[in-house]
Enzyme design. Structure first.
Site, PDB file in Angstrom:
ATOM      1  CD  GLU A  14      20.911 -30.333 -35.376  1.00  0.00           C
ATOM      2  OE1 GLU A  14      20.704 -31.172 -36.273  1.00  0.00           O
ATOM      3  OE2 GLU A  14      22.002 -29.752 -35.237  1.00  0.00           O
ATOM      4  CE  LYS A  57      38.882 -17.582 -33.088  1.00  0.00           C
ATOM      5  NZ  LYS A  57      38.700 -16.467 -32.145  1.00  0.00           N
ATOM      6  CG  ASP A  95      37.185 -19.099 -30.001  1.00  0.00           C
ATOM      7  OD1 ASP A  95      36.053 -18.931 -30.479  1.00  0.00           O
ATOM      8  OD2 ASP A  95      38.101 -18.259 -30.094  1.00  0.00           O
ATOM      9  CG  HIS A 155      15.802 -34.197 -38.145  1.00  0.00           C
ATOM     10  ND1 HIS A 155      16.362 -33.165 -37.454  1.00  0.00           N
ATOM     11  CD2 HIS A 155      16.838 -34.935 -38.616  1.00  0.00           C
ATOM     12  CE1 HIS A 155      17.681 -33.251 -37.508  1.00  0.00           C
ATOM     13  NE2 HIS A 155      17.999 -34.313 -38.219  1.00  0.00           N
TER      14      HIS A 155
END
Length: 401
Positions: free
Chosen positions: A97, A226, A301, A396
């Site tokens: 990104e 999760k 993770d 951006h």
């Protein structure tokens, strides 16, 4: 190689079984060639691996064909004043990104100019919550009562399975005939999911033997692993950590190009009111961005970014400025096990001074949690400042295309 490809095509050799006949490097090469021929796509870059395949194919990835490389940028240094992290640190961020590393870097500069971020671990405990079936609500209550009156026996059974895991808390809830028992363990420098699963299994066996309850699933989703969950916001999971910094009006004006009142209003209306109106469990600008980037770089993770996204960002008025803080209720991290042993990820952990086990045990994982929290604080400061100054789109356009 042709003989192995022929055997894969005729079904006499399974893709997953290649490592049984070939060294890891050759097995990966044959498997990748098969995929190339089946799909008609050449995969030279995926095949360009710098990591040690011997350990990876045994511990981290099945049916491996190569690697996907994620660009790693560096932000900082950022000055940190924690109980485990103290000094200046560069933050490795794995991301695709555009503008993210630049944004975090700006936040790091602001924090350092302000004298550094304070950071503290508030609690530490990895959880696993088996679900049990009972015959009736009366039986369910009996199971609950047994657990409450036999915690020492349950603890002994669970801790017999591990050198580093310590059972520190048990939370119980029911739904009709279902009983959910949420075990919480400290796990040293490991993130500890496997450790607490094995320990919880042994505790569950004891409970079943003594109560006639039936274990349905070792994970009953009251853990919660999760998935976004209020239980993790309230009780925490992994490391619960807070980081904060005092900013002066002059620092806000010169570095963020805005003012304290605008910064406070953006946080209130966006992070707090906007999140509440949306029913979000995370009250922050983009905490998951920074957590994901550090997790990927440092062998954590990535799915646990879900828990990390539950961050709450607050801004308080202070004399001649504001005090900005982030609280991460659920940050599951470790410096041993999982992906931390992969060579490239291990190097990123070395940048932070947390590779491998700490002395005393657990200190490296807590240090990593403190550093991540300050990284999140840096990212929040920069994005809130950009939005308060109406600079988000411009950044951006310049960096994110």
């Amino acid at each position: 190689m042709d003989d192995y490809l022929r055997r894969i095509r005729d079904g006499s050799l399974k893709l997953y079984a290649l490592e049984k006949e070939l060294p890891p490097g050759e097995a990966v090469q044959v498997r990748r060639r098969f995929v190339e021929e089946e799909t008609g796509i050449s995969l030279p870059r995926i095949g360009d691996c710098s990591i040690d395949l011997d350990s990876v194919v045994k511990r981290n990835c099945e049916n491996m064909i190569g690697t996907v490389q994620v660009p790693v940028g560096i932000a900082g240094p950022v000055l940190i004043s924690g109980e485990y992290a103290s000094g200046k640190y560069f933050l490795p961020l794995a991301t695709t990104e555009g503008a993210l590393v630049a944004s975090v870097n700006r936040g790091c500069g602001l924090i350092t100019a302000a004298g550094g971020a304070e950071v503290r671990i508030l609690s530490d405990g990895m959880t696993r919550a088996p679900v049990f079936a009972t015959d009736s609500v009366v039986h369910a209550r009996e199971v609950v009562d047994f657990v409450k009156t036999h915690e020492d026996e349950i603890r002994q059974a669970a801790e017999a399975t591990t050198r580093h895991g310590k059972l520190t808390d048990i939370q119980i809830t029911t739904a009709g005939t279902s009983v959910f028992i949420r075990f919480c363990f400290t796990t040293g420098d490991a993130m500890g999911m496997n450790m607490v699963t094995i320990a919880s299994e042994k505790a569950a066996e004891l409970i079943c033997q003594q109560t006639d309850a039936r274990l349905v699933a070792l994970s009953g989703n009251f853990c919660t692993d999760k998935k976004p969950a209020a239980v993790n916001v309230v009780l925490g999971r992994g490391k619960t950590v807070s980081a904060g910094v005092k900013l002066t009006d002059d620092q806000i004006r010169t570095i963020l190009k805005t003012n304290a009142s605008s910064l406070l209003e953006v946080n209130t209306r966006k992070n707090l009111v906007g999140s509440a109106r949306a029913g979000s469990l995370g009250f922050n600008a983009h905490a998951a961005n920074i957590i994901a980037a550090i997790f990927i770089a440092c062998g954590q993770d990535p799915a646990h970014v879900v828990e990390g996204s539950l961050c709450i960002t607050t801004i308080d008025q202070a004399p001649d400025g504001v005090y900005v803080s982030v609280t991460l209720p659920a940050l599951p991290v470790g410096t041993v096990g999982g992906g931390t042993g992969v060579a490239t990820q291990a190097e990123c952990l070395k940048i932070l001074g947390v590779s491998g086990g700490g002395d005393p045990p657990g200190s490296h994982a807590k240090k990593l949690a403190e550093i991540i929290a300050v990284g999140v604080l840096a990212g929040e400061l920069s994005l809130l400042g950009a939005q308060a100054a109406q600079h988000l789109a411009r950044a951006h356009k310049e960096l994110g295309r």
